[in-house]
Design a protein around this motif. Structure first.
Motif, PDB file in Angstrom:
ATOM      1  N   VAL A  82      -7.062   9.809  11.184  1.00  0.00           N
ATOM      2  CA  VAL A  82      -6.633   8.967  10.229  1.00  0.00           C
ATOM      3  C   VAL A  82      -5.991   7.474  10.977  1.00  0.00           C
ATOM      4  O   VAL A  82      -5.950   6.569  10.214  1.00  0.00           O
ATOM      5  CB  VAL A  82      -5.390   9.419   9.271  1.00  0.00           C
ATOM      6  CG1 VAL A  82      -4.313   9.918  10.132  1.00  0.00           C
ATOM      7  CG2 VAL A  82      -5.034   8.744   8.163  1.00  0.00           C
ATOM      8  N   ILE A  83      -5.424   7.951  12.097  1.00  0.00           N
ATOM      9  CA  ILE A  83      -4.666   6.530  12.544  1.00  0.00           C
ATOM     10  C   ILE A  83      -5.580   5.923  13.260  1.00  0.00           C
ATOM     11  O   ILE A  83      -5.649   4.396  13.136  1.00  0.00           O
ATOM     12  CB  ILE A  83      -3.604   7.080  13.612  1.00  0.00           C
ATOM     13  CG1 ILE A  83      -2.630   7.892  13.193  1.00  0.00           C
ATOM     14  CG2 ILE A  83      -3.074   5.865  14.524  1.00  0.00           C
ATOM     15  CD1 ILE A  83      -1.932   6.960  12.142  1.00  0.00           C
ATOM     16  N   ASP A  84      -6.832   6.307  14.112  1.00  0.00           N
ATOM     17  CA  ASP A  84      -7.526   5.395  14.619  1.00  0.00           C
ATOM     18  C   ASP A  84      -8.652   4.854  13.687  1.00  0.00           C
ATOM     19  O   ASP A  84      -8.890   3.688  13.929  1.00  0.00           O
ATOM     20  CB  ASP A  84      -8.545   6.276  15.560  1.00  0.00           C
ATOM     21  CG  ASP A  84      -7.799   6.583  17.039  1.00  0.00           C
ATOM     22  OD1 ASP A  84      -6.858   6.097  17.129  1.00  0.00           O
ATOM     23  OD2 ASP A  84      -8.481   7.391  17.695  1.00  0.00           O
ATOM     24  N   VAL A  85      -9.123   5.465  12.595  1.00  0.00           N
ATOM     25  CA  VAL A  85     -10.057   4.962  11.734  1.00  0.00           C
ATOM     26  C   VAL A  85      -9.561   4.124  10.626  1.00  0.00           C
ATOM     27  O   VAL A  85      -9.662   2.918  10.465  1.00  0.00           O
ATOM     28  CB  VAL A  85     -10.903   5.998  11.270  1.00  0.00           C
ATOM     29  CG1 VAL A  85     -11.940   5.311  10.175  1.00  0.00           C
ATOM     30  CG2 VAL A  85     -11.649   6.739  12.421  1.00  0.00           C
ATOM     31  N   ALA A  86      -8.490   4.737  10.061  1.00  0.00           N
ATOM     32  CA  ALA A  86      -7.969   4.056   8.768  1.00  0.00           C
ATOM     33  C   ALA A  86      -7.107   3.003   9.025  1.00  0.00           C
ATOM     34  O   ALA A  86      -6.954   1.989   8.477  1.00  0.00           O
ATOM     35  CB  ALA A  86      -7.111   5.004   7.719  1.00  0.00           C
ATOM     36  N   ILE A  87      -6.192   3.456   9.992  1.00  0.00           N
ATOM     37  CA  ILE A  87      -5.121   2.259  10.350  1.00  0.00           C
ATOM     38  C   ILE A  87      -5.585   1.270  11.433  1.00  0.00           C
ATOM     39  O   ILE A  87      -5.394   0.023  11.462  1.00  0.00           O
ATOM     40  CB  ILE A  87      -3.525   2.995  10.741  1.00  0.00           C
ATOM     41  CG1 ILE A  87      -3.293   3.999   9.815  1.00  0.00           C
ATOM     42  CG2 ILE A  87      -2.587   1.885  10.971  1.00  0.00           C
ATOM     43  CD1 ILE A  87      -3.241   3.538   8.164  1.00  0.00           C
TER      44      ILE A  87
END
Length: 326
Positions: A82-87
């Protein structure tokens, strides 16, 4: 026009791309599709760039010369991604956008999980000015953060951003499977969380339709949109001056009432109604702003969604593949 699309292989992306390419006003437009785990075929007007949204070089390469961005790529309940892709991915796209000499518009597809859909209670219809109240989980959190990031880039850098906030998106036979008690159920809720495992298994043999009750005992009302209507809203917002720095709810004119659905399926298919008490809340995602500003009108109501789902026949080359649970 040169448009970068993320999430091209997803439900909305696969519907949007051919509709966009066929529109006369976009006949000279070029498409760049940033793909990672799944790919589409390149074509005369479609370039495919392979790479992750978390890779600055891949994002910079994909953004070269782009005039419009349509950002649809997302991860669901995957804390490891979630951090790498979405944010990080969103940040990299926005950074390239704000520094671009060619960019004209940045469009984000958001979701009604940013306003909690059936998990959070609202005393009035949910408008674009209603407070964001995400439900538990990392996916809903990212949808809030993405909306806020676009908003802040508009404030800080004058970005021409547009956010289209969609509820649960239906296509093909999705709605039929969303109402199923069997192992082919699409999305939620998980029936065994609301009734005994034995009862859920018995209902799974078919012929039953759920009539969920909300926390007040009234029939549950939940927001949906058909993918064709979302694509129409995207095309209406693209290059539209009325969409500049605006957030729009893109949903049916009224939320889907599970009592109306159950009664319709009883009348037309002879399905037996099963009443199910739930802790959920009935909410109304108000689409007035989109209808007024964009001249957009959803064409698929709940009866149309049912008829499309029940009449859809899958071909051998069209297996039902669920990349995400909802």
């Amino acid at each position: 026009m040169k448009i970068l699309i993320t999430g091209t292989t997803g439900k909305v992306g696969k519907a949007f791309l051919p509709a966009f390419l066929e529109k006369p006003q976009f006949s000279s437009a070029e498409v760049v599709a940033l793909c990672h785990n799944r790919r589409i075929e390149a074509g005369e007007r479609v370039e495919v760039v392979t790479g992750s949204l978390a890779d600055p070089q891949a994002v910079a390469s994909a953004m070269d010369g782009v005039t419009h961005v349509l950002h649809m790529a997302a991860v669901k309940e995957s804390p490891d991604l979630v951090i790498d892709v979405a944010i990080k991915g969103m940040f990299l796209l926005l950074e390239e956008a704000r520094q671009s000499a060619t960019l004209k518009q940045f469009i984000l597809i958001g979701g009604d999980c940013s306003v909690g859909h059936i998990f959070k209670d609202y005393p009035a219809p949910i408008t674009e000015n209603s407070p964001r109240k995400a439900y538990s989980g990392c996916y809903a959190l990212t949808k809030v953060i993405e909306e806020v990031m676009v908003e802040q880039y508009q404030i800080q850098y004058g970005l021409n951003g547009t956010v289209l906030r969609a509820p649960w998106i239906m296509e093909k036979d999705d709605f039929k499977h969303a109402l199923s008690f069997g192992p082919d159920q699409f999305g939620g809720p998980i029936w065994s969380d609301l009734m005994s495992t034995g009862k859920a298994a018995r209902l799974g043999h078919g012929g039953f339709v759920p009539l969920m009750r909300d926390s007040t005992g009234a029939s549950l009302k939940r927001n949906f949109v058909h993918v064709d209507d979302l694509v129409a809203a995207l095309l209406a917002a693209l290059d539209n001056p009325h969409a500049k720095q605006e957030l729009f709810n893109i949903a049916m004119d009224e939320p889907v009432d599970y009592a109306s659905v159950a009664e319709y399926l009883l009348r037309t298919r002879g399905m037996e109604i099963v009443e199910i008490p739930t802790p959920f809340h009935s909410n109304w995602l108000d689409n007035t702003k989109a209808r007024q500003a964009l001249g957009w009108r959803p064409q698929v109501d709940f009866e149309g969604m049912i008829e499309r789902a029940w009449s859809y026949e899958r071909k051998p080359n069209d297996p039902r593949t669920i990349w995400y649970p909802g």
